[in-house]
Each structure stands twice: as structure tokens, then as C-alpha cells.
Design a protein around this motif. Sequence first.
Motif, mmCIF file in Angstrom:
data_model
loop_
_atom_site.group_PDB
_atom_site.id
_atom_site.type_symbol
_atom_site.label_atom_id
_atom_site.label_comp_id
_atom_site.label_asym_id
_atom_site.label_seq_id
_atom_site.Cartn_x
_atom_site.Cartn_y
_atom_site.Cartn_z
ATOM 1 N N UNK A 139 0.808 -1.226 0.130
ATOM 2 C CA UNK A 139 -0.081 -0.116 0.066
ATOM 3 C C UNK A 139 0.703 1.289 0.000
ATOM 4 N N UNK A 140 1.834 1.231 1.045
ATOM 5 C CA UNK A 140 2.850 2.316 0.961
ATOM 6 C C UNK A 140 3.467 2.655 -0.505
ATOM 7 N N UNK A 161 4.211 5.370 -5.766
ATOM 8 C CA UNK A 161 4.180 5.303 -7.246
ATOM 9 C C UNK A 161 3.073 6.175 -7.714
ATOM 10 N N UNK A 162 1.888 6.356 -7.333
ATOM 11 C CA UNK A 162 1.242 7.405 -7.800
ATOM 12 C C UNK A 162 1.691 8.786 -7.712
ATOM 13 N N UNK A 163 2.062 9.197 -6.678
ATOM 14 C CA UNK A 163 2.690 10.476 -6.549
ATOM 15 C C UNK A 163 3.804 10.738 -7.333
ATOM 16 N N UNK A 199 5.428 13.345 -13.189
ATOM 17 C CA UNK A 199 6.090 13.409 -14.309
ATOM 18 C C UNK A 199 6.958 12.405 -14.297
ATOM 19 N N UNK A 200 6.906 11.198 -13.620
ATOM 20 C CA UNK A 200 7.865 10.028 -13.676
ATOM 21 C C UNK A 200 9.330 10.173 -13.177
ATOM 22 N N UNK A 201 9.977 9.378 -13.667
ATOM 23 C CA UNK A 201 11.568 9.446 -13.260
ATOM 24 C C UNK A 201 12.389 8.679 -14.412
ATOM 25 N N UNK A 202 13.434 9.285 -14.421
ATOM 26 C CA UNK A 202 14.592 8.695 -15.557
ATOM 27 C C UNK A 202 15.119 7.481 -15.077
ATOM 28 N N UNK A 254 7.142 4.200 -12.341
ATOM 29 C CA UNK A 254 6.078 4.399 -11.505
ATOM 30 C C UNK A 254 4.934 3.544 -11.932
ATOM 31 N N UNK A 255 4.549 3.285 -13.183
ATOM 32 C CA UNK A 255 3.549 2.612 -13.816
ATOM 33 C C UNK A 255 3.541 1.169 -13.174
ATOM 34 N N UNK A 256 4.840 0.440 -13.397
ATOM 35 C CA UNK A 256 5.040 -0.741 -13.137
ATOM 36 C C UNK A 256 4.842 -1.079 -11.592
ATOM 37 N N UNK A 257 5.470 -0.110 -10.899
ATOM 38 C CA UNK A 257 5.454 -0.075 -9.553
ATOM 39 C C UNK A 257 3.907 -0.572 -8.946
#
Length: 325
Positions: free
Chosen positions: A116-117, A122-124, A129-132, A209-212
Motif C-alpha cells: 500500500x505504501x 508510485x501514484x505520486x 512526471x515520472x523518473x528517468x 512508477x506505472x510498473x510499481x
Amino acid sequence: MSEPGHAPDDPGKRPRHAPTEPGVLRVSIAATAVVAALGIVFGLLSGSYAIVFDGIYSLADGATSMVALLVANLIAGYNATGAQNRRLVEKFTMGFWHLEPMVLGATGLLLSGAAVYAFINAVGSFMSGGRPLQFGQAIVYAVVTVLISLVMAGYGRRANRRLRSDLVAMDVRGWMMSAAITAALLVAFVLGLAIQGTSLEWMSPYIDPAVLALVCLVVFPTPLGAVRQALQEILLVTPAELKRHVDEVAQRTVERHGFLGYRAYVAKVGRGRQIELYFIAPAGWPARTLEQWDALRDEIGEAIGGDSPDRWLTIAFTTDREWAE
């Protein structure tokens, strides 16, 4: 009368190099430590929070496996002979079975909470804008981790064919889950690497983040089955199959020996089975010797089966129904 029973496996007939429950858990803890270290290191180097989460998840799983190993050692020590056994029996006369569902429940809650954490993070990250991500390093980690997870799952599954341990079974589920999660990461990282230099490269920062988030959604409900089972055992919910079997044995005993009725109380706590049987005899029955009553107890115990250190069987005879209620 309470009888702890006897061990089902004769040490003399046990394969010389057969794994034991503590031995399997020790190997699993060592492998988990390796996977956790790889996850944290490669996650930081590649910039992948999904890999970092995978490493931290493995670290939490390893910590709970250590607690499970402690419980397994306590149960084994309680069933052993010698001075150590006497000290344990004196302090814990009811055994350590109650610790097993507590460990299973705590493990499930901890792993679900971690999921959950991580999902919230991941949503945040996705919204900001994601991350490289360094896909090459991420792919190396994913391949190595999938291989380790599959090897450990196969090892634990083969060992548990003989051990039949809930703790080892939970550990195998953990390795299979780890393999599935990391395989999903591997697929995502390969796709991310493939879109580099194409018109879809703008999607790269969002892959991690999407995969996470997807991994967390898959992981979250998985440990809840263990939590539900643990709660049932902690609350002493009567297992239907065991109760039905005990009722059949008791009813046959009533009909064969002329008792007026019986009362059966059954619970499963971890690997332990707790069975209490009270048979109601007619008032004024002819007296019997203690040896005869013991022989009847033996007959009932053999009919119930499962004579092992994990069976706690109490059989009593009375003419007063209040003693059986």
C-alpha cells in the motif's frame, strides 16, 4: 487424558541428507538477503523505485522468515528430548503452536502494508512526471532475481513434499510471488529499452512508477489469504473437515460401547490439532480398571489418527453431562 503423541517420521528411516524445516528456512533467509541487497543496490544505481521496493519487500520477507525460523526451532525443541525439552515444557506447558498463526498473520499484514505504501509513492511519482531509469542495469537485476526466485521456489516445494510445513509453504509462495513480480519488471524494462530513440521515448519516465503501481496492486491481496487463515486459527475457528472426522469416530464409539452421547471440541492452531472428547456414560455402569479405560482411549486415538507431537488429544469419560459442556 492428554497425550502428545509420537513423531511420525522415524529418524532412522529419514533420508540422510533430507532437508529439515529450519534448514529450508535458513537457506531461504540467506537467498532473501542476497536478493534484497541486489534490489536496493541496483534500484539506487538504475534509479528504479520499483526495484528498490522489490528489495525492501524481500528484506521484510526475510525478517519475517527469521521469526518463522525461530518459531520452527521452538516447536522442534519442544518436541525433542533432554534437558532443553524439560525447560520448555515447564515454561510453556501448552506448546508453541499458537505462535505459528501469529507469525503468518503478522507477515501477511506487513507485506500488504508495504504494498500500500509503495503504491501511494508510485501514484505520486507518476503524477509528478515520472523518473528517468537506466534500463540496462534494471534488466540485469531482473534476470538474476527471477533465476534465484525460481530456484528457491523449486527447492522449497520439493522439500515441503515431505515436511508439509505451513511456514515452508508460505515461503514458497513468497518466492513464486517474487519471481512473478520481477518477471513483470523485466518485461517492462525490456520494453522501455526498446522504445529508446523512438517516438515513444517520452513514455520512458513513466514506466517505472506505472510498473510499481501495477505490482503493488497484484501483491496487496496475495498475503491476505494467510492473514485470514491466521485469524481463523487464532480465534480457534473449528475446522469443518477435522470436526466431521472426530464426530464420526466418536459416534461409532458411542454405538459400539453403549455410551449415552459425547461432546467434541476441535481446533487447529498452526500445525497443531487440539481435540477434546467427552463421553457420557450411563449412571451405575459396572466398574472398569484404569487399564481398561486406557485401552479404550488408545482405540479412540488410533481411530482419529495423526498420532504425532502436533496432536493434543484429551479423552474423558463421565456420567455428569455438565462436565462435558
